[in-house]
Enzyme design. Structure first.
Site, PDB file in Angstrom:
ATOM      1  CG  HIS A  59      -1.966   1.012   1.238  1.00  0.00           C
ATOM      2  ND1 HIS A  59      -3.096   0.916   2.003  1.00  0.00           N
ATOM      3  CD2 HIS A  59      -2.095   2.189   0.584  1.00  0.00           C
ATOM      4  CE1 HIS A  59      -3.864   1.979   1.832  1.00  0.00           C
ATOM      5  NE2 HIS A  59      -3.256   2.779   0.957  1.00  0.00           N
ATOM      6  NE  ARG A  63       0.567  11.537  -3.089  1.00  0.00           N
ATOM      7  CZ  ARG A  63      -0.507  11.216  -2.397  1.00  0.00           C
ATOM      8  NH1 ARG A  63      -1.532  10.632  -2.960  1.00  0.00           N
ATOM      9  NH2 ARG A  63      -0.595  11.525  -1.118  1.00  0.00           N
ATOM     10  CG  ASN A  93      -5.158   7.917  -4.297  1.00  0.00           C
ATOM     11  OD1 ASN A  93      -4.099   7.345  -4.542  1.00  0.00           O
ATOM     12  ND2 ASN A  93      -5.381   8.552  -3.169  1.00  0.00           N
ATOM     13  CG  HIS A 229      -6.033   2.448   5.739  1.00  0.00           C
ATOM     14  ND1 HIS A 229      -7.385   2.389   5.782  1.00  0.00           N
ATOM     15  CD2 HIS A 229      -5.719   3.078   4.584  1.00  0.00           C
ATOM     16  CE1 HIS A 229      -7.869   2.966   4.693  1.00  0.00           C
ATOM     17  NE2 HIS A 229      -6.893   3.382   3.949  1.00  0.00           N
ATOM     18  CG  ASP A 299      -2.267   4.704   3.413  1.00  0.00           C
ATOM     19  OD1 ASP A 299      -2.121   4.979   2.208  1.00  0.00           O
ATOM     20  OD2 ASP A 299      -3.267   5.068   4.072  1.00  0.00           O
ATOM     21  CG  HIS A 303      -0.276  15.254   0.963  1.00  0.00           C
ATOM     22  ND1 HIS A 303      -1.037  15.261  -0.183  1.00  0.00           N
ATOM     23  CD2 HIS A 303      -0.820  14.294   1.750  1.00  0.00           C
ATOM     24  CE1 HIS A 303      -2.003  14.374  -0.085  1.00  0.00           C
ATOM     25  NE2 HIS A 303      -1.897  13.760   1.076  1.00  0.00           N
ATOM     26  N   PRO A 316      -4.955  15.163   3.851  1.00  0.00           N
ATOM     27  CG  PRO A 316      -6.855  13.852   3.535  1.00  0.00           C
ATOM     28  CD  PRO A 316      -6.281  15.194   3.217  1.00  0.00           C
ATOM     29  N   GLY A 317      -2.899  12.409   4.821  1.00  0.00           N
ATOM     30  CA  GLY A 317      -1.934  11.435   4.320  1.00  0.00           C
ATOM     31  C   GLY A 317      -0.575  11.646   4.953  1.00  0.00           C
TER      32      GLY A 317
HETATM   33  O1  DOR Z   1      -4.977   9.984   4.274  1.00  0.00           O
HETATM   34  C1  DOR Z   1      -5.057   9.480   3.160  1.00  0.00           C
HETATM   35  N1  DOR Z   1      -4.294   9.914   2.150  1.00  0.00           N
HETATM   36  N2  DOR Z   1      -5.939   8.495   2.955  1.00  0.00           N
HETATM   37  C2  DOR Z   1      -6.183   8.026   1.711  1.00  0.00           C
HETATM   38  O2  DOR Z   1      -6.965   7.138   1.571  1.00  0.00           O
HETATM   39  C3  DOR Z   1      -5.522   8.621   0.547  1.00  0.00           C
HETATM   40  C4  DOR Z   1      -4.237   9.186   0.932  1.00  0.00           C
HETATM   41  C5  DOR Z   1      -3.620  10.036  -0.150  1.00  0.00           C
HETATM   42  O3  DOR Z   1      -3.547   9.555  -1.289  1.00  0.00           O
HETATM   43  O4  DOR Z   1      -3.146  11.137   0.139  1.00  0.00           O
HETATM   44 ZN    ZN Z   2      -3.735   4.769   0.881  1.00  0.00          ZN
HETATM   45 ZN    ZN Z   3      -6.947   4.508   2.166  1.00  0.00          ZN
END
Ligand code: DOR
Ligand code: ZN
Ligand code: ZN
Length: 454
Positions: A59, A63, A93, A229, A299, A303, A316-317
């Protein structure tokens, strides 16, 4: 391929379900012998180090494309390599999202010649079943669904989950789920991890898992389902109910959900799903220690550092691909949990999940993808991170292990004093219906005609 022969000497090796004092002989990139003492040159000294199979991270968000300022496959995989990771599954994504063949080709061509780990990708699903079928036919081993993006209620999301599930079942692919139900998320702004957790409560996670179960249970053919997660022991139990219903399910935990609670978290700790309370974190740790969780994964979701300063506006991330093994191993050792267990969560089970047959364990005949970690007192420093996102909620934490050397098919690809060696040895891996196998990075668009000559 590494040098013809190499002996890694003097380590405490995770081997055959135990930790043994042993030397490892590597021949042509493959482990050829593990024994108490093996002579021969060349050799590397790993005296006193913990020697484990490299991790396989199922996971990551590497990018690239229009988000290359956050991370690229090149920078993400270099970070992974420094963290003892040898293969990754990249999430769809992206911008644009990986739900068409065109975007897949663009992603792969960007990564070609620049990838330090073995590399494969999960498909997204836009509702265009024809396109999803093409991506799976090319050999993507997984489809990723974000339940909160699929619809407003259980009924609406069920149809989409079923379509993707059937496609996965047809191809033997893994159905990966980000479990958060939109109908239990609240609108509003959050200034802190605590407020954010109220907007995205644990109940939304449990509900999403139930929605997946309800959608899939009636199907005659069910795919393997992977729940990403999980943030609490309750989520793990909810996930395991699917197994009781005959659905092959696997569970995943990240280092941030395992080791950080919302009470301790800072502004950079905005992540979906959110960090939970200390009580939930304790429960999750017990579930992992008790053998109820299958894999750990980072995960890794980088950013730009400057965007992560104020909680309210922060995307988020959290990045984490290069720290996952060290953090989880450190935690495990402090709990009295053997590195054998960590190797199961980080290597053996992820290899099985992805259908990687020649990695995931140190054993005769397996590829020599091996990480050597020293024991001591080490401080985690943001400035020494390889990811473009040079921040971590674990900055300044003292840990008891550090990655010293990483070998990929017998070649040293990371050495502490030198860093990641400029050798992008990563292979593209594609699914053949039964396993992941190396494929050419020069991926071509499949013919549109279904009537090909034999
Ligand atoms: O916090 C997150 N960031 N959760 C996700 O599911 C996507 C991820 C992201 O791609 O930044
Ligand atoms: Zn993820
Ligand atoms: Zn996720």
């Amino acid at each position: 391929m590494g040098e013809e022969k190499l002996v890694i000497k003097g380590g405490h090796v995770v081997y055959d379900g135990r930790v043994v004092r042993a030397d490892i002989e590597i021949s042509s990139g493959v482990v050829s012998r593990v024994a108490r003492s093996i002579g021969g040159e060349p050799s590397v000294d790993a005296s006193g180090m913990i020697i484990m199979p490299c991790s396989i991270d199922v996971h990551v968000h590497f990018r690239g494309l229009k988000q290359s300022s956050k991370e690229t496959v090149e920078t993400g995989s270099r970070a992974a390599c420094a963290g003892g990771v040898t293969a990754v599954l990249d999430m769809p994504n992206t911008d644009p999202p990986l739900d068409t063949v065109e975007v897949l080709l663009a992603k792969v061509s960007e990564a070609r010649g620049r990838c330090y780990t073995d590399y494969t990708l999960a498909a997204g699903y836009s509702g265009d079943l024809g396109e999803l079928e093409k991506l799976l036919s090319i050999g993507l081993p997984a489809v990723k669904l974000y339940v909160h993006e699929l619809g407003e209620d259980r009924r609406e999301v069920a149809d989409i989950i079923r379509e993707a599930a059937l496609a996965c079942a047809r191809h033997g692919a893994l159905l990966m789920i980000h479990p958060e139900a939109r109908w239990l998320l609240r609108e509003g702004e959050a200034e802190s991890p605590e407020e954010y957790c109220k907007l995205r409560p644990l109940e939304a996670e449990l509900e999403a898992i139930r929605a997946v179960a309800e959608a899939i249970t009636p199907l005659a053919e069910t795919p393997r389902v992977h729940l990403c997660h999980l943030t609490s022991a309750k989520s793990v139990s909810e996930a395991l109910k699917l197994r009781e219903q005959g659905i092959p399910v696997s569970t995943e935990v990240t280092p941030h959900h395992l080791l950080l609670s919302l009470e301790q978290a800072g502004a950079e700790c905005k992540v979906n799903p959110p960090l939970r309370s200390i009580a939930e974190v304790k429960g999750l740790q017990e579930a992992l220690a008790g053998g109820l969780v299958d894999v750990i994964a980072s995960d890794h979701a980088p950013h730009e550092a400057e965007k992560k300063k104020a909680f309210k506006d922060s995307p988020p991330g959290l990045p984490g691909v290069e720290l996952t093994l060290v953090l989880v191993l450190d935690w495990a050792l402090k709990q009295g949990i053997s590195p054998v267990e960590v190797a199961k969560w980080a290597s053996k089970k992820p290899a099985r999940l992805l259908g990687i047959r020649d990695k995931g364990e140190i054993a005769e005949g397996m590829e020599a993808d091996i990480v050597a970690l020293s024991r001591g007192e080490y401080r985690i420093e943001e400035k020494s991170l390889y990811t473009k996102a040079k921040y971590t909620p674990f900055a300044e934490r003292t840990v008891s292990v550090r990655v010293e050397m990483v070998f990929k098919r017998g070649a040293m690809v990371f050495e502490r004093d030198v860093g990641v060696l400029e050798k992008p040895l990563g292979r593209l891996l594609l699914w053949d219906g039964e396993k992941l196998r190396p494929a050419s990075w020069s991926l071509e668009k499949p013919s549109t005609s279904s009537q090909q000559p034999p």
